[in-house]
Design a protein around this motif. Sequence first.
Motif, PDB file in Angstrom:
ATOM      1  N   GLY A 233      -4.079  -9.560 -19.451  1.00  0.00           N
ATOM      2  CA  GLY A 233      -4.274  -8.843 -18.064  1.00  0.00           C
ATOM      3  C   GLY A 233      -3.028  -8.856 -17.103  1.00  0.00           C
ATOM      4  N   THR A 234      -3.123  -7.932 -16.148  1.00  0.00           N
ATOM      5  CA  THR A 234      -2.148  -7.769 -14.997  1.00  0.00           C
ATOM      6  C   THR A 234      -2.899  -7.966 -14.037  1.00  0.00           C
ATOM      7  OG1 THR A 234      -0.610  -6.178 -16.250  1.00  0.00           O
ATOM      8  CG2 THR A 234      -0.552  -6.210 -14.010  1.00  0.00           C
ATOM      9  N   ARG A 235      -2.320  -9.071 -13.165  1.00  0.00           N
ATOM     10  CA  ARG A 235      -2.990  -9.219 -11.584  1.00  0.00           C
ATOM     11  C   ARG A 235      -2.311  -8.493 -10.752  1.00  0.00           C
ATOM     12  NH1 ARG A 235      -6.527 -13.012  -9.929  1.00  0.00           N
ATOM     13  NH2 ARG A 235      -6.313 -14.308 -11.775  1.00  0.00           N
ATOM     14  N   LEU A 236      -3.023  -7.378 -10.098  1.00  0.00           N
ATOM     15  CA  LEU A 236      -2.228  -6.675  -9.102  1.00  0.00           C
ATOM     16  C   LEU A 236      -2.947  -6.945  -7.721  1.00  0.00           C
ATOM     17  CD1 LEU A 236      -0.752  -3.932  -8.320  1.00  0.00           C
ATOM     18  CD2 LEU A 236      -2.862  -2.871  -8.546  1.00  0.00           C
ATOM     19  N   THR A 237      -1.898  -7.260  -6.814  1.00  0.00           N
ATOM     20  CA  THR A 237      -2.395  -7.350  -5.416  1.00  0.00           C
ATOM     21  C   THR A 237      -1.533  -6.343  -4.762  1.00  0.00           C
ATOM     22  OG1 THR A 237      -2.413  -9.851  -5.734  1.00  0.00           O
ATOM     23  CG2 THR A 237      -2.129  -9.002  -3.657  1.00  0.00           C
ATOM     24  N   VAL A 238      -2.441  -5.544  -3.909  1.00  0.00           N
ATOM     25  CA  VAL A 238      -1.905  -4.559  -2.857  1.00  0.00           C
ATOM     26  C   VAL A 238      -1.921  -4.992  -1.621  1.00  0.00           C
ATOM     27  CG1 VAL A 238      -1.680  -1.930  -2.537  1.00  0.00           C
ATOM     28  CG2 VAL A 238      -2.448  -2.994  -4.547  1.00  0.00           C
ATOM     29  N   LEU A 239      -0.941  -5.149  -0.884  1.00  0.00           N
ATOM     30  CA  LEU A 239      -0.924  -5.417   0.463  1.00  0.00           C
ATOM     31  C   LEU A 239      -1.110  -4.677   1.488  1.00  0.00           C
ATOM     32  CD1 LEU A 239       1.796  -8.043  -0.014  1.00  0.00           C
ATOM     33  CD2 LEU A 239      -0.644  -8.490  -0.097  1.00  0.00           C
TER      34      LEU A 239
ATOM     35  N   ASP B 252      -7.994  10.708  -8.542  1.00  0.00           N
ATOM     36  CA  ASP B 252      -7.128  11.284  -7.373  1.00  0.00           C
ATOM     37  C   ASP B 252      -6.070  10.172  -7.331  1.00  0.00           C
ATOM     38  OD1 ASP B 252      -8.434   9.969  -4.502  1.00  0.00           O
ATOM     39  OD2 ASP B 252      -8.636   9.148  -6.482  1.00  0.00           O
ATOM     40  N   ARG B 253      -5.972   9.115  -7.959  1.00  0.00           N
ATOM     41  CA  ARG B 253      -4.844   8.268  -7.891  1.00  0.00           C
ATOM     42  C   ARG B 253      -4.379   7.562  -9.045  1.00  0.00           C
ATOM     43  NH1 ARG B 253      -5.514   4.108  -5.172  1.00  0.00           N
ATOM     44  NH2 ARG B 253      -7.790   3.862  -5.169  1.00  0.00           N
ATOM     45  N   PHE B 254      -5.469   7.426  -9.901  1.00  0.00           N
ATOM     46  CA  PHE B 254      -5.283   6.714 -10.959  1.00  0.00           C
ATOM     47  C   PHE B 254      -4.915   7.883 -12.433  1.00  0.00           C
ATOM     48  CE2 PHE B 254      -6.820   2.327 -10.872  1.00  0.00           C
ATOM     49  CZ  PHE B 254      -7.155   2.410  -9.474  1.00  0.00           C
TER      50      PHE B 254
ATOM     51  N   MET C 125       0.982  -1.152   0.033  1.00  0.00           N
ATOM     52  CA  MET C 125      -0.053  -0.076   0.035  1.00  0.00           C
ATOM     53  C   MET C 125       0.908   1.211  -0.011  1.00  0.00           C
ATOM     54  SD  MET C 125      -3.090   1.052   2.559  1.00  0.00           S
ATOM     55  CE  MET C 125      -1.847   0.816   4.033  1.00  0.00           C
ATOM     56  N   GLY C 126       0.393   2.194  -0.794  1.00  0.00           N
ATOM     57  CA  GLY C 126       1.206   3.601  -0.980  1.00  0.00           C
ATOM     58  C   GLY C 126       2.254   3.609  -2.085  1.00  0.00           C
ATOM     59  N   GLN C 127       2.514   2.278  -2.582  1.00  0.00           N
ATOM     60  CA  GLN C 127       3.519   2.457  -3.705  1.00  0.00           C
ATOM     61  C   GLN C 127       2.905   2.714  -5.180  1.00  0.00           C
ATOM     62  OE1 GLN C 127       6.900   1.620  -2.929  1.00  0.00           O
ATOM     63  NE2 GLN C 127       6.185   2.213  -1.063  1.00  0.00           N
ATOM     64  N   GLU C 128       3.744   3.232  -5.841  1.00  0.00           N
ATOM     65  CA  GLU C 128       3.221   3.628  -7.246  1.00  0.00           C
ATOM     66  C   GLU C 128       3.268   2.127  -8.152  1.00  0.00           C
ATOM     67  OE1 GLU C 128       4.762   7.037  -9.340  1.00  0.00           O
ATOM     68  OE2 GLU C 128       5.327   5.542 -10.934  1.00  0.00           O
ATOM     69  N   VAL C 129       2.382   2.180  -8.803  1.00  0.00           N
ATOM     70  CA  VAL C 129       2.221   0.852  -9.894  1.00  0.00           C
ATOM     71  C   VAL C 129       1.940   1.563 -11.089  1.00  0.00           C
ATOM     72  CG1 VAL C 129       0.996  -1.068 -10.585  1.00  0.00           C
ATOM     73  CG2 VAL C 129       1.318  -0.626  -8.102  1.00  0.00           C
ATOM     74  N   THR C 130       2.781   0.918 -12.145  1.00  0.00           N
ATOM     75  CA  THR C 130       2.724   1.361 -13.660  1.00  0.00           C
ATOM     76  C   THR C 130       2.444  -0.160 -14.215  1.00  0.00           C
ATOM     77  OG1 THR C 130       3.883   3.168 -13.462  1.00  0.00           O
ATOM     78  CG2 THR C 130       3.618   2.288 -15.618  1.00  0.00           C
ATOM     79  N   MET C 131       1.449  -0.193 -15.240  1.00  0.00           N
ATOM     80  CA  MET C 131       1.100  -1.213 -16.036  1.00  0.00           C
ATOM     81  C   MET C 131       1.237  -0.744 -17.627  1.00  0.00           C
ATOM     82  SD  MET C 131      -2.125  -2.681 -13.801  1.00  0.00           S
ATOM     83  CE  MET C 131      -2.616  -1.183 -12.949  1.00  0.00           C
TER      84      MET C 131
ATOM     85  N   LEU D  82      -1.043   2.660 -17.661  1.00  0.00           N
ATOM     86  CA  LEU D  82      -2.055   2.984 -16.363  1.00  0.00           C
ATOM     87  C   LEU D  82      -1.236   3.184 -15.303  1.00  0.00           C
ATOM     88  CD1 LEU D  82      -5.199   3.379 -15.483  1.00  0.00           C
ATOM     89  CD2 LEU D  82      -5.128   0.776 -15.073  1.00  0.00           C
ATOM     90  N   LYS D  83      -1.355   4.152 -14.641  1.00  0.00           N
ATOM     91  CA  LYS D  83      -0.632   4.527 -13.315  1.00  0.00           C
ATOM     92  C   LYS D  83      -1.546   4.568 -12.117  1.00  0.00           C
ATOM     93  CE  LYS D  83       2.964   6.516 -14.277  1.00  0.00           C
ATOM     94  NZ  LYS D  83       4.064   7.534 -14.269  1.00  0.00           N
ATOM     95  N   ILE D  84      -1.050   3.883 -11.033  1.00  0.00           N
ATOM     96  CA  ILE D  84      -1.740   4.051  -9.729  1.00  0.00           C
ATOM     97  C   ILE D  84      -0.683   4.652  -8.795  1.00  0.00           C
ATOM     98  CG2 ILE D  84      -3.197   3.115  -7.905  1.00  0.00           C
ATOM     99  CD1 ILE D  84      -3.767   0.732  -9.845  1.00  0.00           C
ATOM    100  N   GLN D  85      -1.177   5.749  -8.110  1.00  0.00           N
ATOM    101  CA  GLN D  85      -0.121   6.293  -7.295  1.00  0.00           C
ATOM    102  C   GLN D  85      -1.107   7.261  -6.199  1.00  0.00           C
ATOM    103  OE1 GLN D  85       2.699   6.289  -6.128  1.00  0.00           O
ATOM    104  NE2 GLN D  85       3.159   8.107  -5.027  1.00  0.00           N
TER     105      GLN D  85
END
Lengths: 112, 112
Positions: free
Chosen positions: A106-112, A63-65, A15-21, A77-80
Amino acid sequence: DARVTQTPRDKVTEMGQEVTMRCQPILGHNTVFWYRQTMMQGLELLAYFRNRAPLDDSGMPKDRFSAEMPDATLATLKIQPSEPRDSAVYFCASGPGLDEQFFGPGTRLTVL
Amino acid sequence: SQKIEQNSEALNIQEGKTATLTCNYTNYSPAYLQWYRQDPGRGPVFLLLIRENEKEKRKERLKVTFDTTLKQSLFHITASQPADSATYLCALDMGGSYIPTFGRGTSLIVHP
């Protein structure tokens, strides 16, 4: 055999990390879509591009995507910052218009 | 509000029989309706598109009907095979934008 490619295929992050797909659409397709799929919500449209211009991102939490197409061969696609509720499978799709879409794996994203 | 409804319960049928899946929608008249197949761990695969002015469309063992009065599409697979087991999604434009919105899908299980 032309295909939509997506990287990474799997992503585990905190949680809190940036993800780029990333997505490479099929050459010659002028429409690109980003979808999110979960058991609860099904397949939800996040963003839609035509000729690289963003035309619809009403389904995306602003706000985050963020979604971009820096060139015709790459969509991102970025999530931050990422949150656990962002855990899902993210699909990119491209098409020669809107009549049919070709989905990536697909990209399987798991946010801990 | 606008809705797309597909049966959430899995459809179990015997090999060789005809499978019929239903897609109902409310409150809007779409310009087209698409059907996709999705296998576990993979992206959806486009099967057929039917437009609002078409009653029926066929492709090999597949048949789609579109009843704009009933606001319903039926998807038939004749002479079903275990390899047809998958989740089938319908998609239609739900707001005049021509951008497809997906239903939640129905799982089909064909028993040998």
